[in-house]
Every structure is written in structure tokens, then in C-alpha cells.
Design a protein around this motif. Structure first.
Motif, PDB file in Angstrom:
ATOM      1  N   ASN A 146       0.848  -1.184   0.000  1.00 15.53           N
ATOM      2  CA  ASN A 146       0.000   0.000   0.000  1.00 15.53           C
ATOM      3  C   ASN A 146       0.885   1.235   0.000  1.00 15.53           C
ATOM      4  OD1 ASN A 146       0.314   1.227   2.829  1.00 15.53           O
ATOM      5  ND2 ASN A 146      -0.279  -0.866   3.325  1.00 15.53           N
ATOM      6  N   ILE A 147       0.297   2.373  -0.236  1.00 13.85           N
ATOM      7  CA  ILE A 147       1.052   3.622  -0.175  1.00 13.85           C
ATOM      8  C   ILE A 147       0.202   4.654   0.551  1.00 13.85           C
ATOM      9  CG2 ILE A 147       0.287   4.582  -2.385  1.00 13.85           C
ATOM     10  CD1 ILE A 147       3.370   5.412  -2.686  1.00 13.85           C
ATOM     11  N   GLN A 148       0.867   5.441   1.365  1.00 19.29           N
ATOM     12  CA  GLN A 148       0.186   6.497   2.101  1.00 19.29           C
ATOM     13  C   GLN A 148       0.780   7.838   1.698  1.00 19.29           C
ATOM     14  OE1 GLN A 148       0.688   5.621   6.262  1.00 19.29           O
ATOM     15  NE2 GLN A 148      -0.421   3.691   6.143  1.00 19.29           N
ATOM     16  N   TRP A 149      -0.009   8.881   1.887  1.00 22.90           N
ATOM     17  CA  TRP A 149       0.448  10.238   1.624  1.00 22.90           C
ATOM     18  C   TRP A 149       0.236  11.086   2.871  1.00 22.90           C
ATOM     19  CZ3 TRP A 149       3.023  12.082  -2.570  1.00 22.90           C
ATOM     20  CH2 TRP A 149       3.061  11.275  -3.709  1.00 22.90           C
ATOM     21  N   TYR A 150       1.239  11.931   3.131  1.00 22.50           N
ATOM     22  CA  TYR A 150       1.216  12.809   4.289  1.00 22.50           C
ATOM     23  C   TYR A 150       1.547  14.231   3.854  1.00 22.50           C
ATOM     24  CZ  TYR A 150       1.468   8.612   7.164  1.00 22.50           C
ATOM     25  OH  TYR A 150       1.213   7.407   7.747  1.00 22.50           O
ATOM     26  N   LYS A 151       1.069  15.180   4.658  1.00 18.94           N
ATOM     27  CA  LYS A 151       1.426  16.578   4.441  1.00 18.94           C
ATOM     28  C   LYS A 151       2.016  17.135   5.737  1.00 18.94           C
ATOM     29  CE  LYS A 151      -0.430  21.171   3.443  1.00 18.94           C
ATOM     30  NZ  LYS A 151      -1.646  21.975   3.149  1.00 18.94           N
ATOM     31  N   GLN A 152       3.112  17.834   5.587  1.00 21.68           N
ATOM     32  CA  GLN A 152       3.740  18.460   6.745  1.00 21.68           C
ATOM     33  C   GLN A 152       3.847  19.951   6.490  1.00 21.68           C
ATOM     34  OE1 GLN A 152       7.745  17.106   7.640  1.00 21.68           O
ATOM     35  NE2 GLN A 152       7.518  17.611   9.785  1.00 21.68           N
ATOM     36  N   ARG A 153       3.111  20.723   7.283  1.00 23.63           N
ATOM     37  CA  ARG A 153       3.205  22.170   7.163  1.00 23.63           C
ATOM     38  C   ARG A 153       4.514  22.637   7.776  1.00 23.63           C
ATOM     39  NH1 ARG A 153      -1.592  24.627   5.795  1.00 23.63           N
ATOM     40  NH2 ARG A 153      -3.453  23.325   5.917  1.00 23.63           N
ATOM     41  N   PRO A 154       5.025  23.770   7.342  1.00 24.51           N
ATOM     42  CA  PRO A 154       6.269  24.296   7.919  1.00 24.51           C
ATOM     43  C   PRO A 154       6.176  24.383   9.436  1.00 24.51           C
ATOM     44  CG  PRO A 154       5.663  25.547   5.969  1.00 24.51           C
ATOM     45  CD  PRO A 154       4.506  24.629   6.250  1.00 24.51           C
ATOM     46  N   ILE A 176      -4.069  10.136   3.137  1.00 22.82           N
ATOM     47  CA  ILE A 176      -4.829   9.069   2.520  1.00 22.82           C
ATOM     48  C   ILE A 176      -3.982   7.812   2.366  1.00 22.82           C
ATOM     49  CG2 ILE A 176      -4.270   9.344   0.060  1.00 22.82           C
ATOM     50  CD1 ILE A 176      -7.397   9.507  -0.342  1.00 22.82           C
ATOM     51  N   GLN A 177      -4.651   6.685   2.191  1.00 22.27           N
ATOM     52  CA  GLN A 177      -3.968   5.442   1.878  1.00 22.27           C
ATOM     53  C   GLN A 177      -4.588   4.829   0.625  1.00 22.27           C
ATOM     54  OE1 GLN A 177      -2.771   1.900   4.618  1.00 22.27           O
ATOM     55  NE2 GLN A 177      -4.815   1.434   3.857  1.00 22.27           N
ATOM     56  N   LEU A 178      -3.719   4.311  -0.224  1.00 23.07           N
ATOM     57  CA  LEU A 178      -4.152   3.606  -1.424  1.00 23.07           C
ATOM     58  C   LEU A 178      -3.683   2.166  -1.322  1.00 23.07           C
ATOM     59  CD1 LEU A 178      -3.080   6.305  -4.036  1.00 23.07           C
ATOM     60  CD2 LEU A 178      -5.345   5.993  -3.055  1.00 23.07           C
ATOM     61  N   VAL A 179      -4.565   1.244  -1.661  1.00 19.44           N
ATOM     62  CA  VAL A 179      -4.255  -0.177  -1.498  1.00 19.44           C
ATOM     63  C   VAL A 179      -4.398  -0.965  -2.799  1.00 19.44           C
ATOM     64  CG1 VAL A 179      -4.860  -2.286  -0.247  1.00 19.44           C
ATOM     65  CG2 VAL A 179      -4.989  -0.076   0.903  1.00 19.44           C
ATOM     66  N   LYS A 180      -5.395  -0.638  -3.577  1.00 17.53           N
ATOM     67  CA  LYS A 180      -5.703  -1.437  -4.757  1.00 17.53           C
ATOM     68  C   LYS A 180      -4.953  -0.960  -6.002  1.00 17.53           C
ATOM     69  CE  LYS A 180     -10.403  -2.222  -3.077  1.00 17.53           C
ATOM     70  NZ  LYS A 180     -11.843  -2.008  -3.358  1.00 17.53           N
ATOM     71  N   SER A 181      -4.611  -1.898  -6.832  1.00 13.99           N
ATOM     72  CA  SER A 181      -3.980  -1.594  -8.110  1.00 13.99           C
ATOM     73  C   SER A 181      -4.864  -0.650  -8.925  1.00 13.99           C
ATOM     74  CB  SER A 181      -3.758  -2.898  -8.870  1.00 13.99           C
ATOM     75  OG  SER A 181      -3.381  -2.662 -10.197  1.00 13.99           O
ATOM     76  N   GLY A 182      -4.261   0.447  -9.419  1.00 19.70           N
ATOM     77  CA  GLY A 182      -5.006   1.398 -10.238  1.00 19.70           C
ATOM     78  C   GLY A 182      -5.967   2.285  -9.486  1.00 19.70           C
ATOM     79  N   GLU A 183      -5.903   2.253  -8.183  1.00 20.01           N
ATOM     80  CA  GLU A 183      -6.857   3.008  -7.368  1.00 20.01           C
ATOM     81  C   GLU A 183      -6.669   4.515  -7.543  1.00 20.01           C
ATOM     82  OE1 GLU A 183      -6.685   1.911  -3.250  1.00 20.01           O
ATOM     83  OE2 GLU A 183      -8.674   2.748  -2.823  1.00 20.01           O
ATOM     84  N   VAL A 184      -7.781   5.221  -7.581  1.00 19.84           N
ATOM     85  CA  VAL A 184      -7.791   6.679  -7.648  1.00 19.84           C
ATOM     86  C   VAL A 184      -8.736   7.185  -6.564  1.00 19.84           C
ATOM     87  CG1 VAL A 184      -8.307   8.739  -9.016  1.00 19.84           C
ATOM     88  CG2 VAL A 184      -7.355   6.704 -10.131  1.00 19.84           C
ATOM     89  N   THR A 229      -2.812  27.844   1.086  1.00 21.78           N
ATOM     90  CA  THR A 229      -2.956  26.886   2.184  1.00 21.78           C
ATOM     91  C   THR A 229      -2.386  25.512   1.853  1.00 21.78           C
ATOM     92  OG1 THR A 229      -5.174  26.388   1.385  1.00 21.78           O
ATOM     93  CG2 THR A 229      -4.985  28.000   3.190  1.00 21.78           C
ATOM     94  N   ASP A 230      -2.033  25.301   0.577  1.00 18.93           N
ATOM     95  CA  ASP A 230      -1.455  24.015   0.182  1.00 18.93           C
ATOM     96  C   ASP A 230       0.045  23.942   0.477  1.00 18.93           C
ATOM     97  OD1 ASP A 230      -3.506  24.102  -2.786  1.00 18.93           O
ATOM     98  OD2 ASP A 230      -3.911  23.110  -0.867  1.00 18.93           O
ATOM     99  N   VAL A 231       0.627  25.047   0.894  1.00 19.86           N
ATOM    100  CA  VAL A 231       2.064  25.103   1.155  1.00 19.86           C
ATOM    101  C   VAL A 231       2.465  24.047   2.185  1.00 19.86           C
ATOM    102  CG1 VAL A 231       3.841  26.486   2.282  1.00 19.86           C
ATOM    103  CG2 VAL A 231       2.428  27.497   0.502  1.00 19.86           C
ATOM    104  N   GLY A 232       3.580  23.385   1.926  1.00 21.14           N
ATOM    105  CA  GLY A 232       4.083  22.376   2.858  1.00 21.14           C
ATOM    106  C   GLY A 232       4.891  21.340   2.102  1.00 21.14           C
ATOM    107  N   THR A 233       5.284  20.321   2.825  1.00 23.63           N
ATOM    108  CA  THR A 233       6.012  19.211   2.207  1.00 23.63           C
ATOM    109  C   THR A 233       5.107  17.990   2.166  1.00 23.63           C
ATOM    110  OG1 THR A 233       8.122  20.055   3.030  1.00 23.63           O
ATOM    111  CG2 THR A 233       8.050  17.755   2.347  1.00 23.63           C
ATOM    112  N   TYR A 234       5.032  17.386   1.006  1.00 22.44           N
ATOM    113  CA  TYR A 234       4.176  16.223   0.802  1.00 22.44           C
ATOM    114  C   TYR A 234       5.060  14.980   0.714  1.00 22.44           C
ATOM    115  CZ  TYR A 234       0.467  19.555  -0.059  1.00 22.44           C
ATOM    116  OH  TYR A 234      -0.448  20.580   0.086  1.00 22.44           O
ATOM    117  N   PHE A 235       4.753  14.020   1.555  1.00 20.53           N
ATOM    118  CA  PHE A 235       5.512  12.770   1.605  1.00 20.53           C
ATOM    119  C   PHE A 235       4.635  11.609   1.165  1.00 20.53           C
ATOM    120  CE2 PHE A 235       9.258  14.104   3.892  1.00 20.53           C
ATOM    121  CZ  PHE A 235       8.835  15.143   4.716  1.00 20.53           C
ATOM    122  N   CYS A 236       5.240  10.701   0.427  1.00 20.83           N
ATOM    123  CA  CYS A 236       4.599   9.410   0.233  1.00 20.83           C
ATOM    124  C   CYS A 236       5.317   8.410   1.128  1.00 20.83           C
ATOM    125  CB  CYS A 236       4.672   8.952  -1.212  1.00 20.83           C
ATOM    126  SG  CYS A 236       6.336   8.709  -1.836  1.00 20.83           S
ATOM    127  N   ALA A 237       4.631   7.361   1.492  1.00 22.65           N
ATOM    128  CA  ALA A 237       5.220   6.307   2.309  1.00 22.65           C
ATOM    129  C   ALA A 237       4.718   4.973   1.788  1.00 22.65           C
ATOM    130  CB  ALA A 237       4.849   6.487   3.775  1.00 22.65           C
TER     131      ALA A 237
END
Lengths: 110, 114
Positions: free
Chosen positions: A31-39, A47-55, A82-90
């Protein structure tokens, strides 16, 4: 070894422009997760994505998981300050092996 | 509690000393994670606890690092014989069930090794 590559490292956009960050793994992810870190803040789970081709969509944010479950992207439509920050995938390979991307630092010029 | 708490918020220590970092997860959360974030860098996964199961410690960077979680709640991360390269923010997160559920992060402990 297993690692998640994330590009670009930095992205500077004009307010209203779109933004995309990409993550890629050399091996299949469970699976893959996404995170946002504000300054100055700590990471916040998006969010988390688990399935192949998931949107999945969250307002102006669109998250995709590749068919092979090796890549993912986060797209922001019409950025705002307000979108400013660092976006991480995991990416997770198993419950005890999670690798974060280096992050994409987004700045938005009003 | 209302959220994940960590203590201390800041720690300055001398090279070679041992430090202990504490994490109090959200009440009822069975999964607990430790991460490390160096200045301007991404998150480095350290260790993951799920309930009372023994954790996989393979993410810890060296044998100077150890972590335990007593009673399935509070966790401590111990760094022995600290080195300057250990300087970073140590983040703890908890989630309701592990396996990729929403992770809630604490404010972190900023460690500086002189």
C-alpha cells in the motif's frame, strides 16, 4: 534495498496553477500512504491507497496508485496558499517495513 | 488522551550520553510507530509496534537504538552512547489498527547531540 523515490524535491508554483508529485518504488508495494507536513509542524496523514489502479479524491487533491503498485502520484488542482508544505509518500512492503519518500516541498506564490 | 504526546519536547545532550524519549499514544490505539526526521529531510521509519506483538527492530539504525512498549500503551525509545549524527526530530505516531490506517503524529522530540 527497498526504497521509495519521490520527485520533484521542490516545486514553486503561482497560486491557481496545478501541482503534481510522484513516487516510485523498485518493488511492488502493499500500500502507499500520503502525508502533508506544514512548515514547523508534524506530518498529517492524508490518505492510503491499497488497490492496483486506485484513484481517490479529496476536494482538489487526486491520488493515484499505479497498476503495478510500484508508483503513485498526488495532484493538486488550482493550488492555494494553504497548500504550502512538504508532501511525503510512504510505501509499505509489509507491516514492519515502511519507507518514506524524501518529500516534495511546495511553495505557492499568491 | 486527546492526541499523541511526546516528551521531552527538546533534549540537548552530550556525545556519549544515553537518552530516553517517551511517547504516549492515543488511548485505545493498538499500533505505534517511531520515525526520525533530520533537518529538511524526509521521514525515516524506525520501528513499529502492533498490540502486544514483538516488534520488528530491523528499522533501527544501529544497536545503540532500542525501543519498548509496555502494556501495549506508552513507548520509550532509548539511544545509548549518543552521537552527533543522532541529532534529529524523533516523531511518534499511533493508529487504531496498524496496517496503514490513519496515523496520528505527536509533536516530536527535538534531539541535539553536542
Amino acid at each position: 534495498g527497498q526504497q521509495v523515490m519521490q520527485i520533484p524535491q521542490y516545486q514553486h508554483v503561482q497560486e491557481g496553477e496545478d501541482f503534481t508529485t510522484y513516487c516510485n518504488s523498485s518493488t511492488t508495494l502493499s500500500n502507499i500512504q500520503w502525508y502533508k507536513q506544514r512548515p514547523g509542524g508534524h506530518p498529517v496523514f492524508l490518505i492510503q491507497l491499497v488497490k492496483s489502479g486506485e484513484v481517490k479524491k479529496q476536494k482538489r487533491l487526486t491520488f493515484q496508485f499505479g497498476e503495478a503498485k510500484k508508483n503513485s502520484s498526488l495532484h493538486i488542482t488550482a493550488t492555494q496558499t494553504t497548500d504550502v508544505g512538504t508532501y511525503f509518500c510512504a510505501g509499505s512492503y509489509n507491516n514492519n517495513d515502511m519507507r518514506f519518500g524524501a518529500g516534495t516541498r511546495l511553495t505557492v506564490k499568491p | 488522551g486527546a492526541g499523541v504526546s511526546q516528551s521531552p519536547s527538546n533534549k540537548v545532550t552530550e556525545k556519549g550520553k544515553d537518552v530516553e524519549l517517551r511517547c504516549d499514544p492515543i488511548s485505545g490505539h493498538t499500533a505505534l510507530y517511531w520515525y526520525r526526521q533530520s533537518l529538511g529531510q524526509g521521514l525515516e521509519f524506525l520501528i513499529y509496534f502492533q498490540g502486544n506483538s514483538a516488534p520488528d527492530k530491523s528499522g533501527l539504525p544501529s544497536d545503540r537504538f532500542s525501543a519498548e512498549r509496555t502494556g501495549g500503551s506508552v513507548s520509550t525509545l532509548t539511544i545509548q552512547r549518543t552521537q552527533q549524527e543522532d541529532s534529529a526530530v524523533y516523531l511518534c505516531a499511533s493508529s487504531g489498527g496498524g496496517g496503514g490506517e490513519t496515523q496520528y503524529f505527536g509533536p516530536g522530540t527535538r534531539l541535539l547531540v553536542l
